[in-house]
Write an enzyme that holds these catalytic residues in place. Structure first.
Site, PDB file in Angstrom:
ATOM      1  N   TYR A  73      20.628 106.163  73.417  1.00 17.46           N
ATOM      2  CA  TYR A  73      21.706 106.859  72.708  1.00 17.46           C
ATOM      3  C   TYR A  73      21.262 107.243  71.316  1.00 17.46           C
ATOM      4  CZ  TYR A  73      22.818 102.661  69.946  1.00 17.46           C
ATOM      5  OH  TYR A  73      22.761 101.608  69.074  1.00 17.46           O
ATOM      6  N   LYS A  80      15.902 103.014  71.309  1.00 17.98           N
ATOM      7  CA  LYS A  80      17.340 102.898  71.042  1.00 17.98           C
ATOM      8  C   LYS A  80      18.108 102.888  72.367  1.00 17.98           C
ATOM      9  CE  LYS A  80      20.734 104.753  67.782  1.00 17.98           C
ATOM     10  NZ  LYS A  80      21.118 103.459  67.239  1.00 17.98           N
ATOM     11  N   GLU A 108      16.612  92.848  61.235  1.00 11.42           N
ATOM     12  CA  GLU A 108      17.489  93.952  60.831  1.00 11.42           C
ATOM     13  C   GLU A 108      18.919  93.482  61.053  1.00 11.42           C
ATOM     14  OE1 GLU A 108      17.029  97.414  63.464  1.00 11.42           O
ATOM     15  OE2 GLU A 108      16.293  96.066  65.023  1.00 11.42           O
ATOM     16  N   LEU A 165      14.422  98.687  65.046  1.00  8.05           N
ATOM     17  CA  LEU A 165      14.663 100.113  65.221  1.00  8.05           C
ATOM     18  C   LEU A 165      14.177 100.875  63.990  1.00  8.05           C
ATOM     19  CD1 LEU A 165      16.068 102.093  67.246  1.00  8.05           C
ATOM     20  CD2 LEU A 165      17.970 102.100  65.628  1.00  8.05           C
TER      21      LEU A 165
HETATM   22  N1  PMP Z   1      19.214  98.953  63.672  1.00  5.39           N
HETATM   23  C1  PMP Z   1      20.006  98.898  64.754  1.00  5.39           C
HETATM   24  C2  PMP Z   1      19.860  97.739  65.680  1.00  5.39           C
HETATM   25  C3  PMP Z   1      20.962  99.906  64.981  1.00  5.39           C
HETATM   26  O1  PMP Z   1      21.745  99.855  66.070  1.00  5.39           O
HETATM   27  C4  PMP Z   1      21.088 100.967  64.053  1.00  5.39           C
HETATM   28  C5  PMP Z   1      22.134 102.031  64.222  1.00  5.39           C
HETATM   29  N2  PMP Z   1      22.037 102.706  65.392  1.00  5.39           N
HETATM   30  C6  PMP Z   1      20.237 100.980  62.947  1.00  5.39           C
HETATM   31  C7  PMP Z   1      19.309  99.957  62.784  1.00  5.39           C
HETATM   32  C8  PMP Z   1      20.299 102.088  61.935  1.00  5.39           C
HETATM   33  O2  PMP Z   1      19.735 103.260  62.465  1.00  5.39           O
HETATM   34  P1  PMP Z   1      20.172 104.706  61.954  1.00  5.39           P
HETATM   35  O3  PMP Z   1      19.935 104.709  60.480  1.00  5.39           O
HETATM   36  O4  PMP Z   1      19.250 105.613  62.669  1.00  5.39           O
HETATM   37  O5  PMP Z   1      21.604 104.869  62.295  1.00  5.39           O
END
Ligand code: PMP
Length: 286
Positions: free
Chosen positions: A33, A148, A181, A206
């Site tokens: 996603y 993701k 994270e 991620l």
């Molecule tokens: N880490 C995880 C586990 C996430 O689910 C997300 C948000 N989707 C992020 C970091 C932040 O990613 P982004 O800045 O691309 O939204």
């Protein structure tokens, strides 16, 4: 107004918007996603999320379901039909529908679902001005957190644990006590020496698109950065803690497991980065 979803080629009211029970997303969490934030009906960092989507799909050998241009149109049309000015648009691509078998099906088209939702930006602003609470939680996820995927059960368990403790976000830590994270965010600190730190993406995390945008802004602002893991203990002693994501931008964390961070108020670096990030995301949205 009933919300409208895009499902495999058609736009449908949410109540009628369904996928098959043998969709591999439902059976195996076999899908990926992306979430874009929407400002004034426009997509923030379209290209960044698009290229991560392509990478996630390629890593899992799911065919790319449509061209970037077609996908852009579907995202825009979903935003338009839901009359979203500010909010998020969500895209999910799964390996499609096939009789249940762990191994990949042959010649099965991917399933594509898009939804959009309005968000009240003032609520996020109010929370950011006050600062949010965080709790720590063990990271029990698999070894490919760089993809993701919709396999978010560990993230959901961590977020729920945070909610049950009255917190906004769960900050995950590995078996060494180092922060990986957030459950749905990337985590940052300004350590006790005043150095901005975030874990490098060679680790099992991620590659946040907001994280990448903030890294560029950090450089432009002349802020020194140390892309290096930090421990839960270092986070608790830090001057600032904050998390970043497409849906929350830059969110200051002012307490961790009940320990006050800094003076218990959003710090200057998080506040500045939120401001410049929002300014840029708005300006560059397409
Ligand atoms: N880490 C995880 C586990 C996430 O689910 C997300 C948000 N989707 C992020 C970091 C932040 O990613 P982004 O800045 O691309 O939204």
């Amino acid at each position: 107004m009933s919300r409208i979803a895009y499902v495999n080629g058609t736009y449908q009211p949410h109540n009628n918007a369904t996928v098959h029970i043998e969709d591999r997303g439902f059976q195996f969490a076999d899908g990926v996603y992306e979430v874009w934030s929407v400002f004034d009906g426009k997509l923030a960092d379209f290209e960044g999320h698009l290229s991560r989507l392509a990478r996630s799909l390629t890593e899992l050998r799911i065919p790319i379901p449509m061209t970037a241009q077609a996908l852009g149109q579907v995202l825009k049309e979903t935003i338009r039909r839901n009359r979203v000015r500010n909010g998020i648009v969500y895209l999910q691509v799964t390996r499609g529908t096939a009789p249940r078998d762990h191994a990949f099906p042959q010649d099965t088209p991917p399933s594509v679902v898009v939804t959009a939702k309005s968000l009240d930006l003032r609520k996020g602003e109010a929370l950011a001005a006050k600062g949010a609470a965080g709790v720590t939680h063990p990271d029990i996820r698999w070894g490919r957190c760089d993809i993701k995927t919709v396999g978010l059960l560990p993230n959901a368990l961590a977020k729920q644990a945070a909610r049950e403790r009255g917190a906004y976000e769960a900050i995950l830590f590995d078996e060494m006590g180092m922060v990986t994270e957030g459950s749905s965010t990337n985590a940052w600190i300004v350590d006790e020496n005043g150095r901005l730190r975030t874990r490098d993406t060679q680790a099992n995390i991620l590659r946040g698109i907001t994280r990448a945008a903030i890294l560029k802004l950090v450089e432009a602002e002349g802020i020194e950065l140390d892309e290096r893991a930090f421990s839960v203990e270092e986070a608790k002693r830090a001057r600032e803690v904050f998390v970043t994501a497409a849906s929350s931008f830059v969110m200051p964390i002012v307490s961790l497991d009940g320990t006050r961070i800094g003076d218990g108020k959003p710090g200057p670096i998080a506040t500045r980065l939120r401001e410049v990030y929002l300014e840029q995301a708005r300006r560059e949205a397409i």
